[in-house]
Structure formats: structure tokens, C-alpha cells
Design a protein around this motif. Structure first.
Motif, PDB file in Angstrom:
ATOM      1  N   UNK A 106      18.420  52.457  88.042  1.00 50.17           N
ATOM      2  CA  UNK A 106      19.611  52.915  88.767  1.00 50.17           C
ATOM      3  C   UNK A 106      20.880  52.695  87.938  1.00 50.17           C
ATOM      4  N   UNK A 107      20.735  52.859  86.634  1.00 49.57           N
ATOM      5  CA  UNK A 107      21.860  52.787  85.702  1.00 49.57           C
ATOM      6  C   UNK A 107      21.985  54.151  85.014  1.00 49.57           C
ATOM      7  N   UNK A 145      28.301  50.677  91.022  1.00 47.74           N
ATOM      8  CA  UNK A 145      29.423  49.791  91.355  1.00 47.74           C
ATOM      9  C   UNK A 145      30.476  49.787  90.252  1.00 47.74           C
ATOM     10  N   UNK A 146      30.334  50.714  89.320  1.00 45.86           N
ATOM     11  CA  UNK A 146      31.286  50.793  88.220  1.00 45.86           C
ATOM     12  C   UNK A 146      30.590  50.805  86.875  1.00 45.86           C
TER      13      UNK A 146
END
Length: 414
Positions: A217-218, A238-239
Motif C-alpha cells: 500500500x505504498x 498518509x503522505x
């Protein structure tokens, strides 16, 4: 060079991570999906097929492609809308026609090597992936197709692969459930089938046990490198965060071309869409009527694999349509029709369709090894043989990283 980033969590990324982790490297895998093998490595044809090593770079392929261009259900479909990417790819594809024979032989050699590694890794790590070692039967409906296959067999034999011609009667003894009339076939006993998703997921777990760090999930937003290090900018929802490594390996499938450009390299991968259906064998008649031996129908470019007792995978077609991932009914229908014609006892009431983008280079050979910077490496562009070749190219990639490490050590000591 000890800390290595691998971009991509499909079959090539995970086999690469496993090979590097086994050699003591600190490996981090970046994958935008929640798990490994969720895109092109999710539901392919299932074949570990050295017998399918013939590259496509011949005039016969080009003539068929032109003839089929206006047929929506054609085995090979090219969207006629031009793009520079597509035009450059086809120009290089035609330029590689003189290497057809050598590249076919070399691909067969690679596939045989890969098979030994893959089976050994599955044994070592206890990976259950519905492996069937029952061979692959190529089927031909006319003399022209059969004669072409006889010539291909000579090229495969030069790469170390044994396959034998079989009569229609022998074909039925090899796979009694096959219906229809055929001119003849070729049988490769050493080929196998299995579930690529199960294998890749299991090998990812094994790589984690060896110390691989999964960054699932990157979504990779940027990459860069210098002579001394490499970096990855990834967004985990999340950034964005920048990660620094000693080296980077691009195993990003159809995304490899754009990433390579950021790293100063040209890797002309084109996305070639393939489709599959997984037929759920819910009743006893369907289970008894589905084949155990894997098939490759050369005329329709359809391949099959039996996955356990209750699944029958049928895959094929090649579609040059950019990064379009739509699952088209007119491309799925020929797969279902083929099952009903060749295996009339199999119910197609419950069929799961799928499409994936194969990363193909114009010469049909994977790019394995270093980029122009000493910290950048590639293992990508495997086309329709990603799973078949992956274990061998992962080992070759790990060799290249070790070679770069050794060169770096020599330069430091001096």
C-alpha cells in the motif's frame, strides 16, 4: 551496497527480493496494492511453459495482426489509434526479426533453468500452489500450424528442451477429455502448471522470513539515483516519504518504462493486455470433463491449466491498447466458447473473468541487469512468460548486484 529497494510486488519483484534476501541483502519491496501479486501476477494462464518460448518477432505474426485488426474477437488485436510509444515499439519489434531464432533458443534455455529454481524454492519454503507436473500439449488443427511447430521444436531443442510430435490418437491418450478434430500436436512432458498468485504470495512470506521489508500500500511517486545511492518517494495514504537505499531494482511491470526514464534509462516496455477466465468446476460432471493436462491451442492462442480439483483456468489473446484495463465481453466470450467446444461436459455457468497487462519489450526478451548508473538495476519486460522465466532472471539479477558490490569493494580498497 547492502540496502536494496525493489519496486514492484509481482512475480518478478518477489522472486528478485527472495534471491537477494537469500544472499544476505537488506531488501525493501514497494507495492501499491495491499498484497503481493494483485495485478498481472494474479490470474494468468498458469503455465510454466518452456515449450511456449517462441518469441513473436516474425512476419507471420505481423501478417496475422494486420488481418485480424478489424475483428473484435481476434487472438491478436491492435488498436489502430497511433501513439509514439506504440509506433516506436512496433518499429523495434520488426527490427528484432533477425534475432527470432537466437532469442527463441535463449528463452527456452532460461525457462528450463528457471523451472529448477522455482520447484526447489517451493520445496524449501513449503509453498502449495496447485502444482501439476503433467506436461503441456500443443494442439494444431492444420498442417501449416503443425509444420511451423516442427521448426520451432528445433529451436527449442537447441536450448535443451525435449518435446515430441504426437498423432491425434496419442493426443487423446494424453488428454482423453479433449473434444474436436486435430491434425496433430506436440507434447512437452517436462512443463508444468500452477497458481501464480498462490506461489508469489507464498514466496513473499518466505522472503519476509529472510528479512525482506514489505512496503505494501505504498504508491511510488518518484525515484532517483546517483553513483553512490538511490531513493524512493512513496505515498502510503498518509503522505509522501522519501526512503534512501544503496541500490534500486525496477521490477514494476508496465510501469517500468516511466520509472526508467526518471533514472536516465530507456526501457521500452509496452502493456499488452491478456484475458483469462477461471471456470468454477462446481459439479462432478464438470470436474470429470475438465482436462488434467495443460493445453496450448496455437491457432486461437489459448492456454489452460487445471488448478486443484475445482478450478479450470483458460487464458489468452493479446491486445495492444495502451494502459486500458477494461474487461471486454467480446474478448472474454471467445475463451468461454472455446471451453464449450473443446470440453462440452464442463459447465460455464460460473466463470470469473480477468484482464492483466503483460510488460513486453520489442525483442520479447526481459531486461535483466544494471542501468547506466552503478546503483540502478532492472528485472522487467518478461511479456507472456513472466512466471516461466522469473526465477532464473531473479538469480541473474542477484548475480549482477553481487558483481556491482564486488567492483565497488575493489575500488574502495584501492
Amino acid at each position: 551496497m547492502k540496502r536494496i529497494a525493489v519496486i514492484g510486488g509481482g512475480i518478478t519483484g518477489i522472486t528478485t527480493a527472495y534471491s537477494l534476501a537469500k544472499r544476505g541483502y537488506d531488501v525493501s519491496v514497494f507495492e501499491k496494492n495491499r498484497y503481493a501479486a494483485m495485478e498481472t501476477s494474479f490470474a494468468n494462464g498458469g503455465q510454466l511453459s518452456a515449450s511456449n518460448a517462441e518469441v513473436w518477432n516474425n512476419w507471420q505474426t505481423i501478417i496475422k495482426g494486420l488481418k485480424w485488426m478489424m475483428r473484435a474477437d481476434a487472438p491478436l488485436l491492435v488498436n489502430p489509434k497511433p501513439s509514439w510509444h506504440k509506433l516506436s515499439w512496433f518499429a523495434e519489434f520488426m527490427g528484432a526479426i533477425p534475432q527470432y531464432a537466437d532469442n527463441t533458443t535463449e528463452t527456452a534455455r532460461l525457462a528450463i533453468t528457471a523451472r529448477d529454481y522455482l520447484f526447489q524454492w517451493a520445496r524449501d519454503e513449503g509453498i502449495d500452489f496447485d502444482l501439476k507436473k503433467k506436461g503441456i500439449l500443443h494442439i494444431y488443427r492444420d498442417k501449416a500450424g503443425f509444420d511451423h511447430a516442427a521448426n520451432v521444436s528445433k529451436l527449442l531443442a537447441a536450448g535443451g528442451l525435449e518435446r515430441r510430435a504426437v498423432t491425434p490418437e496419442e493426443m487423446r491418450s494424453i488428454e482423453p477429455t479433449l473434444a474436436g478434430t486435430y491434425y496433430g500436436g506436440f507434447f512437452t512432458e517436462s512443463d508444468a502448471t500452477g497458481d501464480i498468485h498462490k506461489f508469489t504470495f507464498g514466496l513473499a512470506r518466505a522472503a519476509e522470513r529472510l528479512g525482506m521489508s514489505p512496503f505494501y500500500e505504498h504508491d511510488v511517486k518518484d525515484v532517483g539515483a546517483s553513483d553512490s545511492h538511490a531513493w524512493v518517494v512513496a505515498d502510503n495514504g498518509e503522505g509522501e516519504r522519501r526512503h534512501t537505499f544503496d541500490g534500486i531494482v525496477i521490477c514494476a511491470g508496465t510501469g517500468s518504462r516511466a520509472l526508467a526514464a526518471k533514472l536516465g534509462d530507456r526501457v521500452n516496455v509496452y502493456p499488452v493486455k491478456g484475458y483469462s477466465i477461471t471456470v468454477q468446476l462446481d459439479d462432478e460432471r464438470s470436474r470429470a470433463s475438465a482436462p488434467e493436462v495443460s493445453l496450448l491451442d496455437d491457432e486461437t492462442k489459448i492456454v489452460t491449466s487445471r488448478l486443484g480439483d475445482d478450478r479450470f483456468r483458460v487464458a489468452g489473446t493479446a491486445e495492444f491498447n495502451g494502459f486500458n484495463r477494461d474487461i471486454r465481453a467480446d474478448r472474454i466470450r471467445p475463451l468461454t466458447d472455446w471451453v464449450e467446444q473443446c470440453f462440452p461436459g464442463v459447465s460455464t455457468r460460473r466463470v470469473v473473468p480477468w484482464a492483466g497487462l503483460r510488460p513486453m519489450l520489442p525483442n520479447m526478451m526481459p531486461k535483466v541487469g544494471s542501468g547506466h548508473l552503478p546503483t540502478v538495476f532492472y528485472n522487467t519486460g518478461h511479456g507472456h512468460l513472466g512466471w516461466t522465466l522469473s526465477a532464473a532472471t531473479a538469480e541473474l539479477l542477484a548475480d549482477a548486484v553481487e558483481g556491482a558490490n564486488a567492483a565497488e569493494s575493489v575500488s574502495v580498497s584501492h
